[in-house]
Design a protein around this motif. Structure first.
Motif, PDB file in Angstrom:
ATOM      1  N   LYS A  86     150.783 128.106  51.259  1.00 60.86           N
ATOM      2  CA  LYS A  86     149.679 127.166  51.069  1.00 60.86           C
ATOM      3  C   LYS A  86     148.477 127.605  51.914  1.00 60.86           C
ATOM      4  O   LYS A  86     148.607 128.335  52.887  1.00 60.86           O
ATOM      5  N   GLU A  87     147.317 127.106  51.518  1.00 63.18           N
ATOM      6  CA  GLU A  87     146.100 127.374  52.294  1.00 63.18           C
ATOM      7  C   GLU A  87     145.528 126.053  52.783  1.00 63.18           C
ATOM      8  O   GLU A  87     145.363 125.107  52.005  1.00 63.18           O
ATOM      9  N   GLY A  88     145.255 125.993  54.071  1.00 65.86           N
ATOM     10  CA  GLY A  88     144.732 124.763  54.653  1.00 65.86           C
ATOM     11  C   GLY A  88     143.262 124.857  54.996  1.00 65.86           C
ATOM     12  O   GLY A  88     142.765 125.918  55.375  1.00 65.86           O
ATOM     13  N   THR A  89     142.558 123.737  54.850  1.00 65.96           N
ATOM     14  CA  THR A  89     141.139 123.647  55.203  1.00 65.96           C
ATOM     15  C   THR A  89     140.965 122.606  56.295  1.00 65.96           C
ATOM     16  O   THR A  89     141.542 121.517  56.237  1.00 65.96           O
ATOM     17  N   LEU A  90     140.171 122.942  57.294  1.00 67.36           N
ATOM     18  CA  LEU A  90     139.883 122.021  58.392  1.00 67.36           C
ATOM     19  C   LEU A  90     138.468 121.469  58.255  1.00 67.36           C
ATOM     20  O   LEU A  90     137.516 122.226  58.061  1.00 67.36           O
ATOM     21  N   ILE A  91     138.344 120.160  58.352  1.00 64.69           N
ATOM     22  CA  ILE A  91     137.044 119.489  58.384  1.00 64.69           C
ATOM     23  C   ILE A  91     136.825 119.038  59.820  1.00 64.69           C
ATOM     24  O   ILE A  91     137.460 118.095  60.303  1.00 64.69           O
ATOM     25  N   HIS A  92     135.954 119.728  60.524  1.00 66.87           N
ATOM     26  CA  HIS A  92     135.750 119.489  61.953  1.00 66.87           C
ATOM     27  C   HIS A  92     134.722 118.371  62.145  1.00 66.87           C
ATOM     28  O   HIS A  92     133.551 118.612  62.430  1.00 66.87           O
ATOM     29  N   PHE A  93     135.179 117.122  62.034  1.00 69.99           N
ATOM     30  CA  PHE A  93     134.222 116.010  62.131  1.00 69.99           C
ATOM     31  C   PHE A  93     133.807 115.726  63.572  1.00 69.99           C
ATOM     32  O   PHE A  93     132.797 115.070  63.822  1.00 69.99           O
ATOM     33  N   GLY A  94     134.549 116.233  64.531  1.00 72.04           N
ATOM     34  CA  GLY A  94     134.199 116.016  65.939  1.00 72.04           C
ATOM     35  C   GLY A  94     132.879 116.634  66.329  1.00 72.04           C
ATOM     36  O   GLY A  94     132.188 116.130  67.219  1.00 72.04           O
ATOM     37  N   GLU A  95     132.504 117.732  65.655  1.00 77.20           N
ATOM     38  CA  GLU A  95     131.258 118.403  66.021  1.00 77.20           C
ATOM     39  C   GLU A  95     130.027 117.584  65.664  1.00 77.20           C
ATOM     40  O   GLU A  95     128.936 117.832  66.174  1.00 77.20           O
ATOM     41  N   ASP A  96     130.193 116.590  64.786  1.00 80.37           N
ATOM     42  CA  ASP A  96     129.064 115.746  64.391  1.00 80.37           C
ATOM     43  C   ASP A  96     128.982 114.447  65.206  1.00 80.37           C
ATOM     44  O   ASP A  96     128.100 113.625  64.956  1.00 80.37           O
ATOM     45  N   LEU A  97     129.886 114.272  66.160  1.00 81.63           N
ATOM     46  CA  LEU A  97     129.897 113.035  66.947  1.00 81.63           C
ATOM     47  C   LEU A  97     129.068 113.132  68.228  1.00 81.63           C
ATOM     48  O   LEU A  97     128.908 112.146  68.945  1.00 81.63           O
ATOM     49  N   ASP A  98     128.570 114.332  68.532  1.00 75.22           N
ATOM     50  CA  ASP A  98     127.729 114.535  69.730  1.00 75.22           C
ATOM     51  C   ASP A  98     128.419 114.021  70.991  1.00 75.22           C
ATOM     52  O   ASP A  98     127.804 113.324  71.815  1.00 75.22           O
ATOM     53  N   MET A  99     129.693 114.368  71.150  1.00 75.07           N
ATOM     54  CA  MET A  99     130.437 113.900  72.319  1.00 75.07           C
ATOM     55  C   MET A  99     131.314 115.012  72.891  1.00 75.07           C
ATOM     56  O   MET A  99     131.655 115.968  72.203  1.00 75.07           O
ATOM     57  N   TYR A 100     131.617 114.874  74.178  1.00 76.12           N
ATOM     58  CA  TYR A 100     132.516 115.822  74.830  1.00 76.12           C
ATOM     59  C   TYR A 100     133.949 115.586  74.393  1.00 76.12           C
ATOM     60  O   TYR A 100     134.331 114.486  73.986  1.00 76.12           O
ATOM     61  N   GLY A 101     134.754 116.634  74.525  1.00 72.56           N
ATOM     62  CA  GLY A 101     136.186 116.524  74.319  1.00 72.56           C
ATOM     63  C   GLY A 101     136.893 116.545  75.661  1.00 72.56           C
ATOM     64  O   GLY A 101     136.611 115.741  76.554  1.00 72.56           O
ATOM     65  N   SER A 102     137.784 117.494  75.844  1.00 64.76           N
ATOM     66  CA  SER A 102     138.605 117.570  77.049  1.00 64.76           C
ATOM     67  C   SER A 102     137.783 117.929  78.286  1.00 64.76           C
ATOM     68  O   SER A 102     136.849 118.737  78.223  1.00 64.76           O
ATOM     69  N   VAL A 103     138.153 117.320  79.414  1.00 66.14           N
ATOM     70  CA  VAL A 103     137.487 117.573  80.690  1.00 66.14           C
ATOM     71  C   VAL A 103     138.545 117.665  81.792  1.00 66.14           C
ATOM     72  O   VAL A 103     139.692 117.268  81.610  1.00 66.14           O
ATOM     73  N   VAL A 104     138.132 118.175  82.938  1.00 67.25           N
ATOM     74  CA  VAL A 104     138.939 118.078  84.154  1.00 67.25           C
ATOM     75  C   VAL A 104     138.390 116.925  84.964  1.00 67.25           C
ATOM     76  O   VAL A 104     137.166 116.779  85.111  1.00 67.25           O
TER      77      VAL A 104
END
Length: 325
Positions: free
Chosen positions: A200-218
């Protein structure tokens, strides 16, 4: 002859003594938000590439059991530093009263994504309407998805969402019992490899990049920052060094991780590392700010995190951030 032997013995004894003034490296306890994988290998590589030695820091790493749990344990003093999503850190500090502050952005871009099969006809969030979307229990991506869909002119209420065990998600997608699933970009790259092996072939929709927010931090406990500020500053520099060296030589990230966890699969970890490096470095946020904070983005992260909880953000989000001078 006896005099010569005495001198030799004395010299040997002197060499065996520790150097005057020599001190052990400062120990810092670091807790991940889950079982270490992917880009977390940069921190294990830091033990041997000079990053930690240069700052005279000895990190002791421990696995976590989810971001919320890691925030709680760092706040209680079980670790000095932890890694978790910035939204989770700020919600823990503002809502649960956890005495923690973020000290280092890791993912400048949120990793939230949707995985679907490439022949599903789902090419964007709007296409999810009328389809079946599966997610794991307590999944943070599904909590942010309504905000992303609203921004995209879509409506999550028109999507049939199903909560299933994380271990069952990909199987449902392959069997056609779901049309898509929420995930992270780092995990999604691994799942794409699994799908490929299944034909199978999978497609990723990266909706996080449109939220203008940080992800993981220390982040750090108030106690660590207040009682050992100089050690905290050096630990921060050591971590930055480790991430930068990993960027320059990604193979060393996988090497260090596999040395620590030989049961892991290299191809899966390398796929995750590639996606993670994009979230850390290959974006306009890092290019503009490096490892310093974009406070507009910090405030947007707090706003989105509170909105996902059905609450309204109040107060200045800078209270949850610590910047070293």
């Amino acid at each position: 002859m006896i005099h010569g032997k005495f001198i030799a013995l004395a010299a040997a004894a002197t060499m065996a003594l520790p150097a005057v003034g020599a001190q052990a490296a400062d120990q810092v306890k670091f807790m991940f938000d889950w079982i270490p994988s992917g880009i977390n290998g940069t921190l294990y590589a830091g033990r041997t590439n000079g990053c930690f030695e240069e700052q005279d820091i000895e990190f002791v790493f421990d696995r976590g059991a989810g971001g919320v749990d890691t925030v709680s344990k760092v706040a209680s003093g079980l670790a000095d530093l932890g890694r978790a999503d910035l939204g989770t850190v700020m919600l823990g500090a503002s809502g649960a009263g956890a005495k923690v502050k973020a000290i280092l952005p890791v993912y400048s871009i949120s990793p939230f994504a949707v995985l679907t099969l490439s022949d599903s006809g789902i090419n964007g969030l709007k296409d999810l309407e009328g389809r079946v979307l599966a997610h794991g229990p307590g999944d943070s991506a599904i909590q942010m998805l309504p905000i992303a869909m609203e921004n995209a002119g879509a409506d999550l209420s028109k999507v049939k969402t199903e909560t299933v065990d994380f271990s069952a998600l990909l199987g449902l997608l392959i069997q056609g019992k779901s049309d898509a699933q929420t995930t992270f970009m780092t995990t999604g790259r691994i799942l794409q490899n699994v799908l490929k092996k299944a034909g199978k072939e999978g497609t990723l929709i990266h909706f996080g990049e449109d939220l203008d927010m940080y992800g993981s931090v220390v982040f750090a406990s108030h106690t660590f920052l207040d009682t050992r500020p100089e050690v905290a500053a050096r630990a921060n520099k050591a971590l930055q060094c480790a991430y930068l060296k990993g960027k320059d030589d990604p193979v060393t990230i996988a090497d260090a991780l596999l040395a620590e966890f030989p049961e892991k699969k290299r191809d899966a970890e390398e796929a995750s590392i590639e996606a993670a490096l994009d979230l850390v470095f290959d974006n306009d946020v890092f290019k503009a700010n490096g490892f310093t904070w974009d406070m507009e983005r910090v405030n947007a992260t707090f706003k989105n995190a509170k909105q996902a909880q059905g609450e309204t953000a109040s107060g200045d989000a800078s209270q949850f951030i610590h910047s070293f001078q």
